[in-house]
Design an enzyme around this catalytic site. Structure first.
Site, PDB file in Angstrom:
ATOM      1  N   GLN A  27      41.344  43.234  43.405  1.00 28.76           N
ATOM      2  CA  GLN A  27      40.254  44.011  42.837  1.00 28.76           C
ATOM      3  C   GLN A  27      40.604  45.500  42.763  1.00 28.76           C
ATOM      4  O   GLN A  27      40.278  46.171  41.779  1.00 28.76           O
ATOM      5  CB  GLN A  27      38.975  43.822  43.661  1.00 28.76           C
ATOM      6  CG  GLN A  27      38.319  42.466  43.511  1.00 28.76           C
ATOM      7  CD  GLN A  27      37.654  42.261  42.159  1.00 28.76           C
ATOM      8  OE1 GLN A  27      37.413  43.197  41.406  1.00 28.76           O
ATOM      9  NE2 GLN A  27      37.361  41.011  41.841  1.00 28.76           N
ATOM     10  N   HIS A 108      31.400  43.137  46.971  1.00 24.88           N
ATOM     11  CA  HIS A 108      30.849  41.921  47.573  1.00 24.88           C
ATOM     12  C   HIS A 108      29.933  42.375  48.699  1.00 24.88           C
ATOM     13  O   HIS A 108      30.245  43.334  49.420  1.00 24.88           O
ATOM     14  CB  HIS A 108      31.984  41.048  48.103  1.00 24.88           C
ATOM     15  CG  HIS A 108      31.550  39.774  48.762  1.00 24.88           C
ATOM     16  ND1 HIS A 108      30.482  39.018  48.319  1.00 24.88           N
ATOM     17  CD2 HIS A 108      32.049  39.110  49.838  1.00 24.88           C
ATOM     18  CE1 HIS A 108      30.354  37.943  49.094  1.00 24.88           C
ATOM     19  NE2 HIS A 108      31.285  37.984  50.021  1.00 24.88           N
ATOM     20  N   GLY A 134      40.186  39.976  40.516  1.00 27.18           N
ATOM     21  CA  GLY A 134      40.590  41.270  40.020  1.00 27.18           C
ATOM     22  C   GLY A 134      41.617  41.213  38.899  1.00 27.18           C
ATOM     23  O   GLY A 134      41.578  42.007  37.957  1.00 27.18           O
ATOM     24  N   GLU A 195      32.301  29.769  46.204  1.00 25.82           N
ATOM     25  CA  GLU A 195      33.696  29.728  46.649  1.00 25.82           C
ATOM     26  C   GLU A 195      33.977  28.496  47.500  1.00 25.82           C
ATOM     27  O   GLU A 195      34.995  27.817  47.326  1.00 25.82           O
ATOM     28  CB  GLU A 195      34.005  30.981  47.466  1.00 25.82           C
ATOM     29  CG  GLU A 195      34.026  32.264  46.667  1.00 25.82           C
ATOM     30  CD  GLU A 195      34.078  33.497  47.556  1.00 25.82           C
ATOM     31  OE1 GLU A 195      34.321  34.587  47.027  1.00 25.82           O
ATOM     32  OE2 GLU A 195      33.868  33.369  48.784  1.00 25.82           O
TER      33      GLU A 195
END
Length: 339
Positions: A27, A108, A134, A195
């Protein structure tokens, strides 16, 4: 649900800020490069001296400094290090050095939602969370598109936190797709669930189990790899492009009938009950406490499971087969030497 686009944001807000990006991983490299390409000229990258990312950030032309030094004078500090490191970095390096009335941002909500970080009262607290890795945030931006992102405001003493979040989101390309307003709790809990149950945990476990089933039945590992892993990208692309119905429309009638009549035998009522248990563990904070404890102990569980995963036959077969397909390497999103 409120959705925003480039037209709804003032890009000049972030362009006129001094921004520090803490971290230059998946990211971090995407945010820093996208911000710069969107006209944010005053960017620093804060990193651990001697870390592997330092040379990558310098090679990309960024001003790099230790985190404590990089945040001094910053109007906005975006923390993009791994979740397990953020609490210490904030307490030891950011909080003592970030200017009064500045803004702190996250991609996050983990550390804020679960109370691991409690920012100073004078700081704006915002989240800009791209809904993609990312490397995709960067590659999509360079292609002229953007990855949809969530924004949230945790604290707004300065009175402009939402406008800052919108401006930042547009600068990394999200306004080209969609910027969705949410809150730290909703983003954190849905992200962790996706996830664990579907995108990373569920998909990897399903692929591996299918591969093992075919190999154990005597089929060639190469055939098993293509059927259970390689072709998954083709199916996911159909999902991405037009939803589940688009996938069923695209595949053969045989695949559609077999999938519709057999899929529910794989993902059963028991599977859904387990998904609900996983969601409850996330909502209650049990997973967060487990994750924190794991890292405080030196991450023995994840290190052992990484080794087991890397040693699995599917990885060896895949490496050999991918070497026969040079176009995959030529167009790869992840180049570990650069990002």
């Amino acid at each position: 649900m409120r959705v925003y686009y480039d037209k709804d944001a003032d890009l000049s807000i972030i362009q006129n800020m001094q921004v520090t990006v803490v971290g230059y991983g998946s990211q971090g490299h995407a945010h820093a490069n996208n911000l710069r390409d969107s006209g944010v000229s005053n960017i620093r990258v804060g990193l651990r001296p001697g870390g592997g990312s330092w040379a990558k950030a310098e090679a990309a032309g960024f001003q790099v400094a230790p985190v404590a030094e990089a945040v001094v004078g910053a109007d906005l500090v975006m923390i993009l290090t791994p979740d397990e490191h953020q609490q210490r970095i904030y307490a030891e390096e950011i909080a003592p050095n970030i200017k009064d009335g500045g803004a702190i941002a996250f991609a996050h909500g983990f550390n804020i939602h679960f109370g691991l970080i409690e920012p100073r009262e004078d700081l704006d607290v915002v989240m800009i969370a791209p809904k993609g890795p990312g490397h995709t945030v960067r590659s999509t931006y360079t292609e002229g598109g953007g990855v949809p992102s969530l924004i949230a405001v945790g604290r707004d003493p300065g009175g402009q936190a939402k406008e800052i979040a919108l401006s930042y989101a547009c600068a990394i390309g999200a306004g080209r797709a969609a910027i969705i307003e949410t809150n730290f709790r909703e983003e954190t809990e849905t992200d962790l669930f996706g996830e664990q149950a579907v995108l990373c945990g569920g998909a990897a476990a399903l692929v591996t189990a299918g591969f093992e089933t075919l190999v154990e039945a005597g089929y060639a590992p190469e055939m098993a790899y293509f059927e259970c892993l390689h072709e998954l990208k083709l199916i996911v692309d159909f999902f991405y492009e037009g939803g589940v119905g688009n996938m069923w429309y695209t595949v053969s009638n045989t695949a559609e009938y077999g999938g519709l009549t057999r899929g529910s035998r794989i993902v059963t009522d028991d599977t859904k009950r387990e998904m609900k248990r996983i969601l409850t563990e996330i909502q209650s904070g049990r997973f967060a406490r487990e994750f924190v404890s794991e890292n405080q102990a030196g991450a023995p569980t994840i290190k052992a499971m990484r080794r087991m995963s890397q040693d699995h036959e599917i990885e060896r077969v895949g490496e050999r087969l991918r070497a026969m397909m040079p176009w995959i390497q030529a167009n790869k999103l992840v180049d570990r030497a650069k990002n």
